[in-house]
Design an enzyme around this catalytic site. Sequence first.
Site, PDB file in Angstrom:
ATOM      1  N   VAL A 163       4.890  -5.528  -4.457  1.00 65.28           N
ATOM      2  CA  VAL A 163       5.947  -5.490  -3.440  1.00 65.28           C
ATOM      3  C   VAL A 163       5.956  -6.838  -2.721  1.00 65.28           C
ATOM      4  CG1 VAL A 163       6.763  -4.332  -1.346  1.00 65.28           C
ATOM      5  CG2 VAL A 163       5.669  -3.001  -3.156  1.00 65.28           C
ATOM      6  N   HIS A 181       0.832  -1.205   0.000  1.00 67.34           N
ATOM      7  CA  HIS A 181       0.000   0.000   0.000  1.00 67.34           C
ATOM      8  C   HIS A 181       0.868   1.258   0.000  1.00 67.34           C
ATOM      9  CE1 HIS A 181      -2.715  -2.920   2.266  1.00 67.34           C
ATOM     10  NE2 HIS A 181      -3.464  -2.592   1.226  1.00 67.34           N
ATOM     11  N   GLN A 232      -0.572  -4.052  -9.067  1.00 68.31           N
ATOM     12  CA  GLN A 232      -0.564  -5.166 -10.019  1.00 68.31           C
ATOM     13  C   GLN A 232      -0.832  -6.488  -9.273  1.00 68.31           C
ATOM     14  OE1 GLN A 232      -0.209  -5.163 -13.362  1.00 68.31           O
ATOM     15  NE2 GLN A 232      -0.259  -7.409 -13.378  1.00 68.31           N
TER      16      GLN A 232
END
Length: 281
Positions: free
Chosen positions: A177, A36, A149
């Site tokens: 990530v 985030h 993504q």
Amino acid sequence: MKIIKTTKELIEAVNEVKKTKTIGLVPTMGALHGGHLSLIKKSVNDNDFTIVSDFVNPTQFGPNEDYERYPRTLEEDAKLCKDAGCDILFAPSPDEMYSNMKDTTLVCPSYNDVSKLCGKSRPGHFDGVATIVSKLFNLAKPNRAYFGQKDAQQLFIIKKMVRDLNFDIEIIGCPIVRESDGLALSSRNRYLNEENRKRALKLSKALFTIKDLYKNGVNSAETLIDTALTILDGEDIDYFEILDLSNFEKIDIINKDCIALCAVRFPQKDGTIRLIDNMVL
Ligand code: AMP
């Protein structure tokens, strides 16, 4: 940073800001982590003003899913958002967002897009997603909106919704990530027990392995999927698919940009945890 809990206050604030500034929106369900934060930082970098929404959206959860159990950590989220440079954290209650949830207008993406992958195992999920994202677009009036993504089907559906419904908003997709061992960050990871935390590594391992094979010349989707399924053997696999990245349709021989996507369920005493991951080949 201001924390706003009502739509009225958000509209008032946005109408003022909008006169002079560009706005970036980062929709989240809270329980914020590094994934985030990468979206929030990109928005802060690209725009004059960043709004993060923190709302566990009930309309995107099925009746037997983890809506009640989903982590809610507003205090920690607020600190992270402030440190990342966010200007408004919008954290409404379900009643504030839906005056009558059972009888609300829904935005429904095309049947073709929702009848596969996560949409197939979570009926109604993407109607809930498209609805809440549309509402947030109307409230925050962003110039740009940021999506990971990590939720590749969601990103595909939102981009298409923006085109189809003529929202004047640029959708920015941001890379996944991962933890240092490869596991994609997710708010649900905190609920994995020790054994399943280890087993969850198989998702990224399967994806990295087939990406390597593809780089080394293997271009048959069937062969790549078989390899991935061998790595995931013994797990409760919801799906493992390789699709054309441009339209999310099946492909047999990979001769253009493709994406491998998977979802796996990890049953635990305290409820099943379903993880998703993907990789562009
Ligand atoms: P969520 O709170 O899970 O609804 O996610 C909010 C946004 O953060 C979505 O656009 C997600 O795709 C994105 N996101 C979640 N996990 C990651 C991750 N590991 N890397 C990048 N973006 C992520």
